[in-house]
Design a protein around this motif. Structure first.
Motif, short mmCIF file in Angstrom:
data_model
loop_
_atom_site.label_atom_id
_atom_site.label_comp_id
_atom_site.label_asym_id
_atom_site.label_seq_id
_atom_site.Cartn_x
_atom_site.Cartn_y
_atom_site.Cartn_z
N MET A 1 11.78 61.40 -5.84
CA MET A 1 13.01 61.60 -4.60
C MET A 1 12.37 61.23 -3.22
SD MET A 1 15.44 63.27 -5.75
CE MET A 1 16.11 64.68 -6.84
N MET A 2 11.59 61.74 -2.66
CA MET A 2 11.23 61.28 -1.40
C MET A 2 9.55 61.14 -1.13
SD MET A 2 12.07 63.26 2.14
CE MET A 2 13.85 62.98 2.20
N VAL A 3 9.25 60.06 -0.79
CA VAL A 3 7.94 59.41 -0.53
C VAL A 3 7.13 60.46 0.25
CG1 VAL A 3 8.23 57.01 -1.15
CG2 VAL A 3 8.49 57.84 1.29
N GLU A 4 5.84 60.58 0.17
CA GLU A 4 5.03 61.50 0.97
C GLU A 4 5.00 60.96 2.50
OE1 GLU A 4 0.77 61.42 0.34
OE2 GLU A 4 1.24 59.86 -1.37
N GLU A 5 5.29 59.47 2.60
CA GLU A 5 5.20 59.27 3.95
C GLU A 5 6.28 60.07 4.90
OE1 GLU A 5 3.61 56.68 5.90
OE2 GLU A 5 2.21 56.81 4.36
N LEU A 6 7.40 60.41 4.29
CA LEU A 6 8.35 61.32 5.01
C LEU A 6 8.26 62.81 5.01
CD1 LEU A 6 11.50 59.18 3.94
CD2 LEU A 6 10.20 58.90 6.18
N THR A 7 7.47 63.32 3.70
CA THR A 7 7.45 64.67 3.61
C THR A 7 6.12 65.24 4.26
OG1 THR A 7 6.38 64.47 1.41
CG2 THR A 7 8.82 64.58 1.61
N GLU A 8 5.13 64.37 4.31
CA GLU A 8 3.85 64.93 4.78
C GLU A 8 3.29 64.10 6.11
OE1 GLU A 8 2.73 67.54 2.87
OE2 GLU A 8 4.55 67.18 1.66
N ARG A 9 3.58 62.83 6.13
CA ARG A 9 3.29 62.10 7.45
C ARG A 9 4.14 61.72 8.64
NH1 ARG A 9 -0.06 58.31 3.59
NH2 ARG A 9 -1.58 59.82 2.63
N LEU A 10 5.52 62.50 8.42
CA LEU A 10 6.46 61.99 9.71
C LEU A 10 5.90 62.43 10.91
CD1 LEU A 10 9.54 61.20 9.84
CD2 LEU A 10 10.15 63.58 9.79
N PHE A 11 6.08 61.22 11.74
CA PHE A 11 5.47 61.34 13.10
C PHE A 11 4.21 61.75 13.14
CE2 PHE A 11 10.21 62.60 13.75
CZ PHE A 11 10.47 61.32 13.91
N GLN A 12 3.19 61.70 12.40
CA GLN A 12 1.87 62.04 12.41
C GLN A 12 1.27 61.03 13.40
OE1 GLN A 12 -0.22 62.11 8.41
NE2 GLN A 12 -2.06 62.02 9.56
N ALA A 13 1.41 59.61 13.30
CA ALA A 13 0.95 58.84 14.25
C ALA A 13 1.22 59.11 15.70
CB ALA A 13 1.32 57.29 13.90
N GLN A 14 2.12 59.93 16.06
CA GLN A 14 2.34 60.38 17.44
C GLN A 14 1.60 61.37 17.85
OE1 GLN A 14 5.03 59.38 15.17
NE2 GLN A 14 4.47 57.38 16.06
N GLY A 15 0.66 61.96 17.09
CA GLY A 15 -0.17 63.02 17.34
C GLY A 15 0.69 64.44 17.03
N GLY A 16 -0.09 65.42 17.07
CA GLY A 16 0.60 66.92 16.76
C GLY A 16 0.58 66.88 15.09
N LEU A 17 1.24 68.07 14.71
CA LEU A 17 1.33 68.24 13.59
C LEU A 17 2.39 67.31 12.77
CD1 LEU A 17 1.08 72.09 13.47
CD2 LEU A 17 -0.64 70.49 12.72
N PRO A 18 2.28 66.90 11.60
CA PRO A 18 3.22 66.05 10.88
C PRO A 18 4.40 67.01 10.37
CG PRO A 18 1.35 66.38 9.51
CD PRO A 18 1.13 66.78 10.97
N LEU A 19 5.57 66.31 10.44
CA LEU A 19 6.87 67.02 9.83
C LEU A 19 7.28 66.64 8.39
CD1 LEU A 19 8.79 66.75 13.18
CD2 LEU A 19 7.52 68.61 12.40
N ASP A 20 8.11 67.10 7.94
CA ASP A 20 8.74 66.97 6.72
C ASP A 20 10.37 66.71 6.64
OD1 ASP A 20 9.79 67.29 4.01
OD2 ASP A 20 8.69 69.03 3.68
#
Length: 768
Positions: free
Chosen positions: A450-469
């Motif tokens: 369904m949805m790749v982990e880039e979107l479920t585990e690392r969304l906006f991770q590179a911008q600092g703070g906790l990644p979203l899903d």
């Protein structure tokens, strides 16, 4: 005692002030629709008055429409799942993060590739979504009752609706919840006690390319190059893409903070140097849509169509040099909006729905229907058109001129391309990104991918703070908006509604997936519509199942039939212009506005090898002939169209409308019309007369003198008045008199020196 009326406390003036301050006036006040020729020729930037009888239909800052009534947890509009213990059909709703983990999560390396569609198709879906929908969140970031910061609290207190992290979640221990803000309520019956809660669409509903131009007059003006006589959009003043324009930069919001700049830590000294170079601008681009910087693909399309507008405006100026900057801007904007309609309905939707379903669900156009409401539905914005999130590839490929990986600009994990606007400036421009979209395949959505982990585990991770899903965000948004469950929407579309696991497995063609969903939800009636809809297998030749095909086609049919400015509607374009628009090609637009020289004939289909690409000179990569936009110089009844020697004009039906350049004032009639009885243009054409800006006091600083110039003025140092003949003689005499005094002084000095020498004693004279 009777309850006092609200008007006893607030005057009419007070109510009007409140409406203006809260922006509710744009929702509640019926706009006054103009009826002049140009208003019939061009859209309003806000979308108002597209429908004359219902001028708010499809306009910016109006509520989403509902195809099914909302289902909130209480009469006050609490989201579904607000109280975790609240039951629906005897079952509580599962945490959205649990649904994401157990149903959606797909490892980046465990994906299948689409054998027939390119990743540009995925990108176009989001591009068009940003033309149709923008749901504003609550402007407050603090809880209304406690004042707690919504980004740091796990307590539910409007507008905070945090996503809880279950104990079984891998993230347990590092975070207890993800921040989530409720969508802002509409003023039109959107808050208790006035009515049920509704959400807003902040942009126009129509496919009008408002992500390029904006949906407000203020933003539209800010995006234009007002000093250009050709109606151009503004471009970046600091950088170019090998001579081609980038979007302008936005100002920095805080010193040393650049959300779109390089991720490495920047010292204050380096930041100060960059501020000096870029005029305190960030790497974030300014566009007609606030989401322009989300990722590299979105930046590439924004840049591409900024350039295409300017190219169209320049070409139109060559054909019609008498058109004003405003006319050139409006005509280029109108063409670009029509091109988006052609590319979306004729090229994009058949790939999404499947050609068979597209023919059934999107019957031939029969003309404008004033009874068709083109407003975006809540289900479309919040669920249906988010289907493409499960087709996103986890890697962003950037390719060189030969369409092979370029070691200078390597492939990026998706989360490293988010809000990384600096990369297109410093790492090769938009060409490598577009080549990657053209040649890279889309991810194939299947029941177990369904949805790749880039979107479920690392969304906006590179911008600092906790990644979203992203999956959890989609589900939470649906509950926030009170969307009814999956089965209700199947019934709306005249599809069978499952009642048990066997029915669900039959619809989804997968027993394992059906078991997972029933284990989480307890009953099929509670399944969130978005996850149920994306779980259906795709229709033949398409990429969505029956429910999504129904909802997407229903919305796009309303957008087409309810748009008075639809490109095929009689009178919007001439027959010759419609023939030209029908040939619109996204590959041609890429050729015309980049340095790319090889493209596919259909950029939405997958090209297996670079050798299968075509040169931009190939006959199948058709140019859009703009000659049908050349304005005639004569009228069949009244003869030659009267033009201004100094000024602009545009022929609108049987009228010629005039405008003067900046610095000139129109004297006479603003327009003339052809009188069929006298065969004359009446009244007489106006003239453009220079404005004497210097007649305005204090237009220049006190120490400078104002000099009027044609169309403008200059502020210069004062010039001394010319001298008369007598003044010149007097000056010469003064100078000569001064010289005579000097000669006289020297003569006297010499005589005095000699006299002293002669008076010395003889001994002294000899020694001397």
């Amino acid at each position: 005692m009777d309850k006092p009326e609200l008007t006893e406390f607030l005057s009419a003036e007070d109510m009007e002030t409140i409406l203006q301050v809260t922006a509710c006036s744009s929702e509640t006040l019926r706009p006054v629709c103009k009826s002049d020729c140009l208003s019939k020729r061009y859209r309003t930037i806000t979308g108002h008055c597209n429908n004359r009888e219902n001028p708010l239909w499809g306009a910016a800052n109006t509520p989403y429409t509902r195809w099914l009534s909302p289902e909130y947890e209480d009469p006050r509009g609490a989201p579904r799942g607000w109280n975790p213990q609240h039951t629906y059909h005897n079952y509580t709703l599962p945490p959205v993060r649990s649904v994401s983990q157990e149903v959606l999560y797909t490892h980046n390396d465990n994906i299948s590739l689409d054998v027939s569609l390119s990743h540009l198709l995925v990108e176009w879906g989001q591009w068009i979504d940003h033309d149709l929908t923008l749901t504003p969140q609550s402007p407050s970031t603090a809880a209304f009752k406690t004042g707690a910061d919504c980004t740091h609290t796990c307590s539910r207190d409007t507008p905070c609706f945090p996503i809880q992290i279950p104990l079984s979640d891998p993230r347990t221990g590092t975070q207890s919840c993800m921040p989530f803000f409720r969508s802002a309520p509409s003023c039109m019956g959107g808050s208790v006690p006035f009515g049920r809660r509704e959400q807003l669409n902040a942009i126009t509903a129509f496919v009008d390319a408002n992500m390029v131009y904006g949906s407000s007059d203020t933003l539209a003006i800010a995006l234009r190059n007002l000093s250009s006589p050709h109606g151009l959009l503004a471009v970046n003043e600091f950088h170019t893409d090998q001579g081609l324009g980038f979007m302008p930069y936005l100002p920095r919001t805080q010193p040393h903070l650049d959300p779109c700049g390089p991720r490495e830590v920047v010292s204050p000294e380096t930041a100060d140097k960059q501020n000096t170079t870029m005029g305190n601008r960030s790497f974030c681009f300014q566009a007609g849509d606030s989401r322009a910087n989300e990722h590299l693909g979105m930046i590439a399309l924004h840049t591409l169509f900024l350039r295409e507008h300017n190219r169209l405006a320049e070409e139109l100026h060559k054909l019609n040099p008498h058109w004003s900057p405003d006319t050139l801007y409006q005509e280029a904007k109108k063409i670009l909006g029509a091109v988006h309609q052609v590319l979306t309905w004729d090229h994009y939707l058949p790939h999404v729905l499947g050609r068979g379903a597209n023919q059934v669900l999107m019957p031939p156009y029969k003309g404008y229907d004033p009874n068709a409401d083109p407003s975006i539905s809540n289900i479309f914005s919040t669920a249906a058109f988010r289907f493409a999130h499960v087709t996103v590839h986890p890697v962003v490929n950037r390719l060189g001129p030969d369409y092979r990986l370029n070691p200078e600009h390597p492939a990026l994990p998706l989360h490293h391309s988010l809000f990384a606007s600096w990369r297109v400036v410093q790492e090769g421009g938009i060409d490598p990104v577009l080549r990657g979209l053209l040649l890279s395949p889309a991810k194939l959505q299947t029941a177990d991918q369904m949805m790749v982990e880039e979107l479920t585990e690392r969304l906006f991770q590179a911008q600092g703070g906790l990644p979203l899903d992203l999956g959890a965000l989609n589900l939470q948004r649906g509950r926030d908006h009170g969307l009814q469950g999956y089965c209700s929407w199947r019934e709306l579309c005249a599809l069978s509604a499952p009642t048990n696991e066997s029915d669900l497995a039959g619809i989804m063609g997968n027993e394992v997936l059906a078991k997972k969903l029933l284990h989480l939800y307890g009953t099929v009636k509670n399944i969130d519509v978005w996850v149920g809809a994306i779980s259906e297998p795709a229709l033949p030749g398409g990429r969505v199942g029956p429910l999504l095909a129904c909802l997407i086609a229903k919305q796009f049919k309303a957008l087409r039939d309810g748009d008075r400015f639809w490109w095929q509607n009689e009178g919007v374009f001439s027959p010759a212009q419609r023939d030209t628009l029908h040939t619109a090609s996204l590959s041609r637009i890429i050729c015309d506005n980049t340095h790319i020289q090889l493209v596919p004939s259909d950029p939405f289909t997958r090209t297996l090898h670079p050798d299968d690409l075509l040169p931009c000179t190939h006959t199948s990569i058709t140019h859009m002939n703009l000659l049908p936009w050349r304005e005639p110089d004569s009228d069949p009844v009244c003869g030659a169209v009267p033009r201004l020697r100094l000024g602009f004009s545009v022929l609108c039906n049987s009228a010629v409308i005039y405008q003067c350049p900046t610095g000139y004032l129109l004297h006479g009639a603003t327009h003339v019309t052809c009188d069929p009885n006298t065969h004359q243009w009446t009244p007489q054409p106006p003239t453009c007369q220079d404005i004497d800006e210097c007649s305005t006091s204090s237009i220049c600083p006190p120490h400078l003198q104002c000099l009027n110039t044609p169309g403008s003025y200059t502020c210069t140092e004062p010039v001394a008045p010319p001298l008369s003949a007598s003044s010149i003689v007097a000056s010469v005499m003064t100078v000569l008199g001064g010289v005579a005094l000097i000669v006289l002084f020297l003569a006297c000095y010499q005589r005095l020196f000699l006299r002293r020498a002669e008076s010395k004693p003889e001994c002294c004279q000899k020694k001397s």
